[in-house]
Design a protein around this motif. Sequence first.
Motif, PDB file in Angstrom:
ATOM      1  N   LEU A 197      77.361 -66.683  33.701  1.00 39.00           N
ATOM      2  CA  LEU A 197      77.830 -65.456  33.946  1.00 39.00           C
ATOM      3  C   LEU A 197      77.499 -64.110  33.145  1.00 39.00           C
ATOM      4  CD1 LEU A 197      81.429 -65.674  35.610  1.00 39.00           C
ATOM      5  CD2 LEU A 197      79.093 -64.795  36.556  1.00 39.00           C
ATOM      6  N   TYR A 245      74.037 -63.190  33.563  1.00 34.75           N
ATOM      7  CA  TYR A 245      73.627 -62.564  34.504  1.00 34.75           C
ATOM      8  C   TYR A 245      74.295 -61.043  34.649  1.00 34.75           C
ATOM      9  CZ  TYR A 245      75.126 -61.017  39.536  1.00 34.75           C
ATOM     10  OH  TYR A 245      74.921 -60.621  40.742  1.00 34.75           O
ATOM     11  N   PHE A 246      75.354 -60.865  34.030  1.00 36.75           N
ATOM     12  CA  PHE A 246      76.072 -59.487  33.830  1.00 36.75           C
ATOM     13  C   PHE A 246      75.168 -58.788  32.803  1.00 36.75           C
ATOM     14  CE2 PHE A 246      80.110 -61.623  34.876  1.00 36.75           C
ATOM     15  CZ  PHE A 246      80.140 -61.252  36.212  1.00 36.75           C
ATOM     16  N   LEU A 290      82.418 -54.725  38.548  1.00 39.46           N
ATOM     17  CA  LEU A 290      82.197 -56.188  39.041  1.00 39.46           C
ATOM     18  C   LEU A 290      82.751 -56.215  40.656  1.00 39.46           C
ATOM     19  CD1 LEU A 290      84.071 -58.175  36.303  1.00 39.46           C
ATOM     20  CD2 LEU A 290      81.645 -57.668  36.645  1.00 39.46           C
ATOM     21  N   SER A 350      84.603 -60.884  43.986  1.00 40.65           N
ATOM     22  CA  SER A 350      84.503 -62.258  43.733  1.00 40.65           C
ATOM     23  C   SER A 350      84.078 -62.672  42.311  1.00 40.65           C
ATOM     24  CB  SER A 350      83.388 -62.971  44.921  1.00 40.65           C
ATOM     25  OG  SER A 350      82.213 -62.138  44.562  1.00 40.65           O
ATOM     26  N   GLU A 351      83.440 -61.664  41.616  1.00 37.22           N
ATOM     27  CA  GLU A 351      82.850 -61.768  40.223  1.00 37.22           C
ATOM     28  C   GLU A 351      84.188 -61.539  39.511  1.00 37.22           C
ATOM     29  OE1 GLU A 351      78.491 -60.015  40.817  1.00 37.22           O
ATOM     30  OE2 GLU A 351      80.223 -58.767  39.939  1.00 37.22           O
ATOM     31  N   LYS A 352      85.230 -60.621  39.993  1.00 35.22           N
ATOM     32  CA  LYS A 352      86.526 -60.615  39.199  1.00 35.22           C
ATOM     33  C   LYS A 352      87.254 -61.876  39.190  1.00 35.22           C
ATOM     34  CE  LYS A 352      86.951 -55.489  39.631  1.00 35.22           C
ATOM     35  NZ  LYS A 352      87.628 -54.490  40.405  1.00 35.22           N
ATOM     36  N   GLU A 404      86.409 -64.898  39.595  1.00 33.05           N
ATOM     37  CA  GLU A 404      85.614 -65.905  39.081  1.00 33.05           C
ATOM     38  C   GLU A 404      86.003 -65.891  37.563  1.00 33.05           C
ATOM     39  OE1 GLU A 404      81.500 -66.403  39.914  1.00 33.05           O
ATOM     40  OE2 GLU A 404      81.526 -68.687  38.982  1.00 33.05           O
TER      41      GLU A 404
END
Lengths: 423, 336
Positions: free
Chosen positions: B282, B285-286, B304, B307-309, B311
């Motif tokens: 992640l 990715y970020f 974000l 869903s990213e938050k 995760e």
Amino acid sequence: MDATVLMDNLWVIIGTILVFFMLGGFILLEAGSTRMKNAGHIAGKTIFTAGIGALVFWAVGYGFIYGEGNAFIGLSNFFYGDASTVEEGLAPAVDFMFQMMFALVSLTIAFGGFAERAKLSAYVIFAILFSAFVYPVVAHWIWGGGWLGEHGKQDFAGSTVVHLTGAMAALAATMILKPRIGKYNKDGSANNIAGHNQVFTALGVLVLWVGWFGFNAGSTFGVADAFFGFVALNTQLAAGAGAVAAMFIAWVVTGKADIPTTLNGALAGLVAITASCGFVEPWAAVVIGLVGGLMVFYSMKLFDKAKIDDPIFALSVHGTVGVWGTLSNGLFAVPALSTDIDWGQAGLFYGGGFTQLGVQAMGVAASGVYAFVVSYIILKVMNAVMGGIRVTEEEEIIGLDLSEHGSYGYPESMPKHKEKAGV
Amino acid sequence: MVIVNHSDNDEFEAYINCYLEMRQWRDKHIHKVWENPIALNQFHDMLIKTTVQKAIEKVESELGPAPAHFAFFIMGSGGRSEQSIWSDQDHGIIFAGNEGFKSYFLRMGEEISNGLSVVGYELCDGKVMSSNPKWCNSVASWEQQISNWLNEASWESLRYFSTFFDSRVLIGEDGFLLRLKERAFNHLRKDPYLYIRLFENIRHMKKGLGILGQFLPDSFGKETRCINMKEVIFFPYINSLRLLSLKEGIFTPSTLARFQQLPNRYNTIKKYQVDFEKLLHLRLYFKKHSKSYEDVHLLNVDYLAKSEKQELKQIMKHGYRLFNETKHIINKGCSS
């Protein structure tokens, strides 16, 4: 003079001294909340502006508030000097002194918006004009027999008259002066320009808290039935609730129980209860203080986000919460302390409907708009005539202690600034 | 970049050009590996190794060959093979022989630091670099220093020790470092109370989630609305696994390898490995487009997706749980 009348007068003069001592609280609060390089200036200006405010209040302020006149302004009793005594009520000079202190507190609140960047001369001129044309008009409307008082607006000790009026002037100043150097980054994010001494700030809040007993309990204007004790009780509860609520919300939202927020929470509780301290039950005082404490936290964030730089949080503590305090009266005022004693209406939660709430809202709107617009015009004109009311960039960087007064409040802790040679 | 003690300006230019070329090569090729944590760290290893070899060559050309065998080792995220797109320097040197050789190796450390800096690895704020006498010692001095750190057991000395322990040799004699770690394990086994002291050393963690489960980003400055991934999300995992590795005598510095090498009785701990793997992916990715080391740890939560938050919050919660379980294991197993 009757013993009770004498005690009434004595009580109010004690209240007068307590309220005046609040300026000491403001000195510590403001000095602690600002940077070391401005500490002497912040402290000292409170003293001389109190002097200016006192003279103006004596010359015209009191007359504009309480003189014979119309619904908009009083027009007599200038250069006040009534040395007479009384058989009942307050001696004129006692009343005069008590009222003057409120004007000085409002002026000091207004100067919160000037902090760390206004010229000394701007303080001088605005102290005169605010004390003559801003505060007295609002005070006349609500306390001096003006049009808002006739509508039944309830403001026991000055949530609107003192706090909101001062805060709206501070807002006007803040908008015209613009943010301090370094407050905002290019990407729009705000920096925290921390005050230099949280101990001073905390002590300032405590002094203000103590002085507030004069402010609120003193506004009973007498000792009959010892009602001042009840007012003091409400004051204490609201302040406590404000501090707890602000610390709690800061901890929940940011993960840190931020000290300046906690301190502002106590002040918010005090400001919030000021309008209602003689109208509501103790549980309501707790609610009013709690809401004030929560509001001050979000208000501080909101002003930061709106790029309104409020160095000592005057806009949030006295403005936002001043509005809430005034409106809360229209919600929580009990019949026994309003309708039943022929002093306004009960609040919404006590069967009074929206009547009192509406009156309170109108009072807030009218007073707030007046204080803001007139202050804004005054400051704009000053800005044009005086070639700006803000110090130069270099003066701001070296600090107002040195640039405006010639010496630092903390000389041993500051870097040496050599004067540039003339060319 | 200033490199001191140069008499031969041409040679200086040649090396600077060499480092700059490596930097250009880095910038040109890093995108090929910036989505894969393993490949990215192999890329960093290769780049650092080449830079260090160039630096060694340069020092040898100035001062002659190294007077003794030595090991150049890396620590921190490099040591753990957990570097992001950008990284700072954390490295040291262990040399055989006596302290008389120290000045030679300090000069080597200085050249390595300068070279790595040009290639794109920021100088370490805390000066954990082989140019610093504290991190460039003979084997005997290192043994003494580690004993001193553990005997002193102060906050600062244990922080040094923890930093040292996340290490691996990149160039030179592997055995030097293994020997030092072995001595440390022996010391700790004799005084299990040190595990508790080491836990105390890492106990403070910057909170990332509030009691309502919300992110707690910074409120002011350029980091407004950002959370520091390194301090807030990575540390609970890294610190927990380091401590458990010390307890279990695991030499490897990589957090993932540490998870794998923990004995089977740590099954409750091992289940968090998958979270850490996700976290490594992640982060890349970020932050694969980060422009600087300053920025590489900062994650603006406002950008974000929902869903990213979720995760990320899940990974954070698991990190806190892992940390608490580690605390329980250390307190239970190491109390005197």
